[in-house]
Motif scaffolding. Structure first.
Motif, PDB file in Angstrom:
ATOM      1  N   LEU A 127      -7.808   2.255  10.248  1.00 42.51           N
ATOM      2  CA  LEU A 127      -7.270   2.376   8.899  1.00 42.51           C
ATOM      3  C   LEU A 127      -6.008   3.227   8.940  1.00 42.51           C
ATOM      4  O   LEU A 127      -5.993   4.303   9.553  1.00 42.51           O
ATOM      5  CB  LEU A 127      -8.296   3.017   7.958  1.00 42.51           C
ATOM      6  N   ILE A 128      -4.964   2.720   8.299  1.00 42.14           N
ATOM      7  CA  ILE A 128      -3.704   3.449   8.165  1.00 42.14           C
ATOM      8  C   ILE A 128      -3.534   3.815   6.700  1.00 42.14           C
ATOM      9  O   ILE A 128      -3.623   2.948   5.827  1.00 42.14           O
ATOM     10  CB  ILE A 128      -2.505   2.578   8.608  1.00 42.14           C
ATOM     11  N   GLN A 129      -3.295   5.092   6.435  1.00 41.15           N
ATOM     12  CA  GLN A 129      -2.944   5.524   5.082  1.00 41.15           C
ATOM     13  C   GLN A 129      -1.455   5.816   5.079  1.00 41.15           C
ATOM     14  O   GLN A 129      -0.975   6.654   5.847  1.00 41.15           O
ATOM     15  CB  GLN A 129      -3.709   6.770   4.654  1.00 41.15           C
ATOM     16  N   VAL A 130      -0.736   5.128   4.207  1.00 39.46           N
ATOM     17  CA  VAL A 130       0.706   5.325   4.082  1.00 39.46           C
ATOM     18  C   VAL A 130       0.961   6.113   2.810  1.00 39.46           C
ATOM     19  O   VAL A 130       0.563   5.706   1.724  1.00 39.46           O
ATOM     20  CB  VAL A 130       1.455   3.969   4.047  1.00 39.46           C
ATOM     21  N   GLY A 131       1.609   7.262   2.958  1.00 38.75           N
ATOM     22  CA  GLY A 131       1.898   8.132   1.825  1.00 38.75           C
ATOM     23  C   GLY A 131       0.809   9.177   1.656  1.00 38.75           C
ATOM     24  O   GLY A 131      -0.200   9.193   2.370  1.00 38.75           O
ATOM     25  N   ASN A 132       1.029  10.047   0.687  1.00 41.58           N
ATOM     26  CA  ASN A 132       0.106  11.160   0.452  1.00 41.58           C
ATOM     27  C   ASN A 132      -1.027  10.827  -0.498  1.00 41.58           C
ATOM     28  O   ASN A 132      -1.875  11.655  -0.750  1.00 41.58           O
ATOM     29  CB  ASN A 132       0.879  12.377  -0.065  1.00 41.58           C
ATOM     30  N   GLY A 133      -1.029   9.620  -1.053  1.00 42.86           N
ATOM     31  CA  GLY A 133      -2.106   9.236  -1.967  1.00 42.86           C
ATOM     32  C   GLY A 133      -1.830   9.744  -3.360  1.00 42.86           C
ATOM     33  O   GLY A 133      -0.855  10.439  -3.591  1.00 42.86           O
ATOM     34  N   PRO A 134      -2.620   9.374  -4.321  1.00 38.89           N
ATOM     35  CA  PRO A 134      -3.765   8.493  -4.148  1.00 38.89           C
ATOM     36  C   PRO A 134      -3.322   7.065  -3.845  1.00 38.89           C
ATOM     37  O   PRO A 134      -2.305   6.605  -4.361  1.00 38.89           O
ATOM     38  CB  PRO A 134      -4.504   8.574  -5.484  1.00 38.89           C
ATOM     39  N   SER A 135      -4.076   6.384  -3.007  1.00 35.36           N
ATOM     40  CA  SER A 135      -3.748   5.016  -2.620  1.00 35.36           C
ATOM     41  C   SER A 135      -4.212   4.057  -3.711  1.00 35.36           C
ATOM     42  O   SER A 135      -5.385   4.041  -4.073  1.00 35.36           O
ATOM     43  CB  SER A 135      -4.422   4.668  -1.291  1.00 35.36           C
ATOM     44  N   ALA A 136      -3.287   3.264  -4.208  1.00 35.74           N
ATOM     45  CA  ALA A 136      -3.584   2.343  -5.306  1.00 35.74           C
ATOM     46  C   ALA A 136      -4.637   1.309  -4.917  1.00 35.74           C
ATOM     47  O   ALA A 136      -5.346   0.798  -5.787  1.00 35.74           O
ATOM     48  CB  ALA A 136      -2.303   1.650  -5.770  1.00 35.74           C
ATOM     49  N   ASN A 137      -4.758   0.994  -3.637  1.00 41.53           N
ATOM     50  CA  ASN A 137      -5.708  -0.035  -3.217  1.00 41.53           C
ATOM     51  C   ASN A 137      -6.988   0.539  -2.600  1.00 41.53           C
ATOM     52  O   ASN A 137      -7.711  -0.178  -1.918  1.00 41.53           O
ATOM     53  CB  ASN A 137      -5.044  -1.029  -2.264  1.00 41.53           C
ATOM     54  N   LEU A 138      -7.298   1.807  -2.865  1.00 41.40           N
ATOM     55  CA  LEU A 138      -8.502   2.415  -2.291  1.00 41.40           C
ATOM     56  C   LEU A 138      -9.764   1.697  -2.764  1.00 41.40           C
ATOM     57  O   LEU A 138     -10.635   1.374  -1.958  1.00 41.40           O
ATOM     58  CB  LEU A 138      -8.573   3.912  -2.622  1.00 41.40           C
ATOM     59  N   ALA A 139      -9.890   1.427  -4.045  1.00 41.00           N
ATOM     60  CA  ALA A 139     -11.089   0.751  -4.560  1.00 41.00           C
ATOM     61  C   ALA A 139     -11.223  -0.641  -3.945  1.00 41.00           C
ATOM     62  O   ALA A 139     -12.322  -1.053  -3.548  1.00 41.00           O
ATOM     63  CB  ALA A 139     -11.049   0.672  -6.079  1.00 41.00           C
ATOM     64  N   ALA A 140     -10.129  -1.374  -3.844  1.00 41.26           N
ATOM     65  CA  ALA A 140     -10.173  -2.715  -3.251  1.00 41.26           C
ATOM     66  C   ALA A 140     -10.543  -2.638  -1.773  1.00 41.26           C
ATOM     67  O   ALA A 140     -11.304  -3.478  -1.275  1.00 41.26           O
ATOM     68  CB  ALA A 140      -8.826  -3.412  -3.426  1.00 41.26           C
TER      69      ALA A 140
END
Length: 149
Positions: A114-127
């Motif tokens: 899993l790659i997280q891009v940016g500091n969050g919150p990630s808009a696609n976390l729920a998906a």
């Protein structure tokens, strides 16, 4: 006549020249392994956090692996990408959010990252949390999603 030291002027010039410069994009290395700290068929590290413009390079440390994005675990508007077996796969990310990664030959065995891009919150976390994965891949992805914001 008064002498002016060149040191403060030089320091001021360097500060002004670099103050507005954007941070350089970075490369992050992820190894594709047959055996690692988390067991067999793993990406190491399995979770990386980067910023837009950075590149994540997946290196085939052991044979028979590839890296590709999981279509149901991408930010809106991002198209899928696929690397070849036994070849480096470089993924330059530009859209903030979560990017699910799989090794196609070993996906059912849980070879995911899993790659997280940016500091969050990630808009696609729920998906990303709702994405249907093979059972072992889902078990390995769960703690990675817990690290994401």
């Amino acid at each position: 006549m008064r002498r002016v030291s060149a040191v403060p002027i030089l320091a001021l010039a360097i500060t002004c020249a670099t103050a507005g410069a954007p941070a350089a994009a970075k490369d992050v290395i992820v190894h594709m392994r047959n055996q690692g700290a988390a067991g067999v068929m793993v990406f190491e590290p399995a979770f990386v956090k980067v910023m837009p413009g950075d590149t994540v390079r997946f290196l085939p440390t052991d044979p028979s692996h590839n890296a590709e994005t999981i279509p149901t675990m991408l930010p809106a508007g991002v198209t899928t990408s696929k690397g070849q077996i036994n070849k480096e796969f470089a993924l330059t990310v530009s859209t903030p959010g979560l990017y699910g990664i799989e090794c196609r030959p070993h996906y059912a065995m849980g070879m995911v990252a899993l790659i997280q891009v940016g500091n969050g919150p990630s808009a696609n976390l729920a998906a990303a949390r709702a994405a249907k994965l093979p059972p072992f891949a889902a078990r390995r992805m769960a703690p990675l999603l817990a690290m994401a914001k």
